[in-house]
Design a protein around this motif. Structure first.
Motif, short mmCIF file in Angstrom:
data_model
loop_
_atom_site.label_atom_id
_atom_site.label_comp_id
_atom_site.label_asym_id
_atom_site.label_seq_id
_atom_site.Cartn_x
_atom_site.Cartn_y
_atom_site.Cartn_z
N ILE A 249 0.86 -1.18 0.00
CA ILE A 249 0.00 0.00 0.00
C ILE A 249 0.90 1.23 0.00
N PRO A 250 0.82 2.09 -1.03
CA PRO A 250 1.78 3.20 -1.14
C PRO A 250 1.82 4.11 0.08
N ASN A 251 0.68 4.44 0.65
CA ASN A 251 0.62 5.35 1.79
C ASN A 251 0.27 4.61 3.08
N ALA A 252 0.86 3.42 3.24
CA ALA A 252 0.51 2.59 4.40
C ALA A 252 0.81 3.28 5.71
N ASP A 253 1.94 3.98 5.80
CA ASP A 253 2.30 4.65 7.05
C ASP A 253 1.35 5.78 7.41
N ALA A 254 0.64 6.29 6.42
CA ALA A 254 -0.31 7.38 6.65
C ALA A 254 -1.74 6.87 6.82
N GLY A 255 -1.90 5.55 6.95
CA GLY A 255 -3.23 4.99 7.17
C GLY A 255 -3.91 4.49 5.92
N GLY A 256 -3.17 4.34 4.83
CA GLY A 256 -3.77 3.88 3.59
C GLY A 256 -4.26 2.45 3.67
N PHE A 257 -5.14 2.07 2.75
CA PHE A 257 -5.72 0.73 2.74
C PHE A 257 -5.99 0.29 1.32
N GLN A 258 -6.21 -1.00 1.14
CA GLN A 258 -6.49 -1.56 -0.16
C GLN A 258 -7.93 -1.25 -0.57
N PRO A 259 -8.16 -1.11 -1.87
CA PRO A 259 -9.55 -0.94 -2.33
C PRO A 259 -10.29 -2.27 -2.29
N GLY A 260 -11.60 -2.21 -2.32
CA GLY A 260 -12.39 -3.44 -2.38
C GLY A 260 -12.53 -4.12 -1.03
N GLU A 261 -12.80 -5.44 -1.08
CA GLU A 261 -13.03 -6.20 0.14
C GLU A 261 -11.75 -6.34 0.95
N ARG A 262 -11.86 -6.06 2.25
CA ARG A 262 -10.71 -6.15 3.15
C ARG A 262 -11.14 -6.86 4.43
N GLY A 263 -10.20 -7.03 5.32
CA GLY A 263 -10.52 -7.65 6.60
C GLY A 263 -10.54 -9.17 6.51
N LEU A 264 -11.02 -9.80 7.56
CA LEU A 264 -10.99 -11.26 7.64
C LEU A 264 -11.74 -11.92 6.49
N ALA A 265 -12.86 -11.33 6.06
CA ALA A 265 -13.66 -11.93 4.98
C ALA A 265 -12.85 -12.09 3.69
N ALA A 266 -11.89 -11.21 3.46
CA ALA A 266 -11.10 -11.27 2.23
C ALA A 266 -10.20 -12.50 2.19
N PHE A 267 -9.99 -13.15 3.35
CA PHE A 267 -9.09 -14.30 3.42
C PHE A 267 -9.84 -15.63 3.42
N GLY A 268 -11.15 -15.59 3.20
CA GLY A 268 -11.93 -16.81 3.13
C GLY A 268 -11.65 -17.63 1.90
N ARG A 269 -10.96 -17.04 0.92
CA ARG A 269 -10.65 -17.77 -0.32
C ARG A 269 -9.38 -18.60 -0.20
N PHE A 270 -8.65 -18.47 0.91
CA PHE A 270 -7.41 -19.21 1.12
C PHE A 270 -7.63 -20.35 2.11
N LEU A 271 -6.91 -21.45 1.92
CA LEU A 271 -6.95 -22.53 2.90
C LEU A 271 -6.04 -22.21 4.07
N ALA A 272 -4.84 -21.69 3.79
CA ALA A 272 -3.90 -21.29 4.85
C ALA A 272 -4.08 -19.81 5.14
N GLU A 273 -5.26 -19.47 5.67
CA GLU A 273 -5.58 -18.06 5.90
C GLU A 273 -4.64 -17.42 6.92
N ASP A 274 -4.14 -18.21 7.88
CA ASP A 274 -3.25 -17.67 8.90
C ASP A 274 -1.96 -17.16 8.27
N ASN A 275 -1.36 -17.96 7.40
CA ASN A 275 -0.14 -17.56 6.73
C ASN A 275 -0.37 -16.36 5.82
N MET A 276 -1.52 -16.34 5.15
CA MET A 276 -1.80 -15.23 4.23
C MET A 276 -2.08 -13.93 4.98
N ILE A 277 -2.74 -14.00 6.13
CA ILE A 277 -2.96 -12.80 6.93
C ILE A 277 -1.63 -12.21 7.36
N ALA A 278 -0.75 -13.06 7.86
CA ALA A 278 0.56 -12.59 8.29
C ALA A 278 1.35 -12.01 7.11
#
Length: 460
Positions: A249-278
């Motif tokens: 995220i280009p402005n991550a230090d200033a509080g920037g975020f990704q567009p679209g779906e974010r948060g825990l729900a965005a990781f439901g498409r992965f089997l190893a969600e723990d590794n992907m969150i990290a």
């Protein structure tokens, strides 16, 4: 055909490369062993353990449940007995008829002063990952920003939460503040066997020696994210800014975020969600990870040898789609293959015979692995179990390469009784009705249960 001089140069190059790689791998192993000694042989009590609730950050503990896992009562009770004054617990289930709720209600009655909730999924689905679906209700209801996601088959010491919050949220006057903010605090898995079957013994030998050694070494060097999510703390506010794309995220230090779906729900498409969150917190926000001096005690029940093999194949296939290069190199980190290659190189370069080198190699490798075990456990392998443990360790080392070959040629995995196809970047979809061919038949033959854990009788 190459001339004799070219063949000689090639042999010299290969021999030198095998010895250099052997030295590099030993350096990594020594880093893991020394780091385990420093981190796990002394576990001081955190000042937060005796601080009042108003003086410590609040934590929401999320425990996904599905049926009666091994040691479930004691695993869940360990969250009620944390030496920390400001936390709540969510027990997450798919439906109100889950057998685990009998244990949960017993514990809630036993510890009425602990804030605990039952979070029922009620059919909400955000992806193919059942654990993520299970957690969503609690995720939305959590009162605190710090989340501790803790698997149902894990037990932790009473001081674990306080020591972990010390790392995730260090005081302003901390003596050695991290250069980058810590986004994830995790705990190395430590297996302890409740049923002494061959598979459970091999799993114990793997997790508590070679796996722990490499896991600790990689996280000590910390060149990239490497997290097994049996027990992880992170901030909900950070997770709400990432989506698993791993794009910075280009402005991550200033509080920037990704567009679209974010948060825990965005990781439901992965089997190893723990590794992907990290990984997302590392790559998208530029945060770092750290281990506390605690372990995630993973109770292993009545696991057959085929259960163990299926478990290892599953995660090699998932890693193959997430970190292909590291997965391809994996056989070259195992004692048998790297020892054989190094013995050939040393024979060519120095004339050392393999029959002399290999026994020394395996004995020293075993010594380091046993030292890592002692660091995690707080004691050496008990004398009464030493030969069983050594036999399981040897079996694990010998099976590592055949298991890798079986895993590398397929993409279907079975988890919690359901079959998935692993796609690019670790995303999964429900597999077709096929049964996985010869490999799938071999894995189904001889398995005791699909969850790898022995159910307990419900306590009265």
């Amino acid at each position: 055909m190459a001339d004799p001089e070219s063949r000689s140069v090639l042999k010299l190059t290969l021999a030198s490369a095998s010895v250099v790689w052997y030295a590099v791998l030993w350096s990594v192993g020594i880093i893991g062993c020394v780091a385990a000694r420093k981190r796990y042989r002394l576990r001081p009590r955190s000042p937060l353990a005796s601080a009042p609730a108003s003086a410590v950050p609040g934590v929401s503990i999320l425990r996904p449940l599905k049926g009666l896992d091994t040691n479930l009562y004691e695993n869940l009770e360990s969250t009620f007995t944390q030496e920390y004054a400001n936390y709540e617990i969510f027990f997450c289930v798919d439906d109100e008829d889950d057998q685990a709720l009998t244990v949960v209600r017993d514990l809630m009655a036993k510890y009425p002063n602990v804030t605990a909730h039952i979070a029922i999924r009620n059919g909400a689905t955000v992806g193919v990952n059942p654990k993520v679906n299970n957690l969503m209700t609690a995720y939305h209801q959590a009162a605190h920003d710090i989340l501790w996601v803790l698997d149902s088959n894990v037990m932790v010491d009473p001081g674990t939460l306080a020591r972990s919050v010390d790392i995730l949220n260090p005081p302003p006057n901390a003596p050695h503040p991290p250069r980058r903010r810590i986004g994830v605090v995790h705990h190395v898995p430590y297996a302890w066997v409740t049923k002494h079957t061959l598979g459970s013994r091999v799993e114990e030998a793997f997790l508590n020696t070679n796996h722990a050694k490499m896991y600790i070494a990689i996280n000590t060097v910390a060149v990239d994210s490497c997290v097994v999510g049996k027990s992880c703390l992170y901030r909900k506010s950070d997770l709400e800014r990432v989506d698993g794309s791993l794009k910075p995220i280009p402005n991550a230090d200033a509080g920037g975020f990704q567009p679209g779906e974010r948060g825990l729900a965005a990781f439901g498409r992965f089997l190893a969600e723990d590794n992907m969150i990290a990984s997302a917190l590392w790559h998208e926000l530029g945060l770092r990870h750290d281990l506390s001096c605690d372990v995630a005690k993973n109770a292993v029940g009545n696991m057959s040898l085929m259960d163990y093999i299926a478990r290892r194949i599953r995660w090699v296939r998932v890693r193959k789609r997430m970190v292909l290069a590291a997965t391809l190199v994996e056989p070259l980190t195992e004692s048998v293959l790297v020892g054989c290659l190094a013995s050939l190189g040393l024979r060519y370069l120095l004339g050392i015979p393999p029959w002399l080198f290999l026994p020394v190699h395996f004995l020293v490798w075993l010594f380091v692995d046993m030292d890592v075990f002692a660091s995690l456990a707080g004691h050496p392998v008990p004398a009464s179990m030493r030969w069983q443990f050594l036999s399981a360790w040897a079996a694990r080392e010998l099976m590592a390469l055949p298991i890798w070959f079986m895993a590398i040629v397929g993409s279907e995995v079975e988890w919690r009784g359901k079959r998935y196809e692993v796609m690019q970047n670790g995303e999964v979809k429900k597999a077709s009705d096929g049964r996985g061919g010869v490999t799938g038949w071999l894995l189904r033959w001889g398995r005791k249960n699909t969850d790898y854990y022995e159910p307990l009788e419900t306590r009265q």
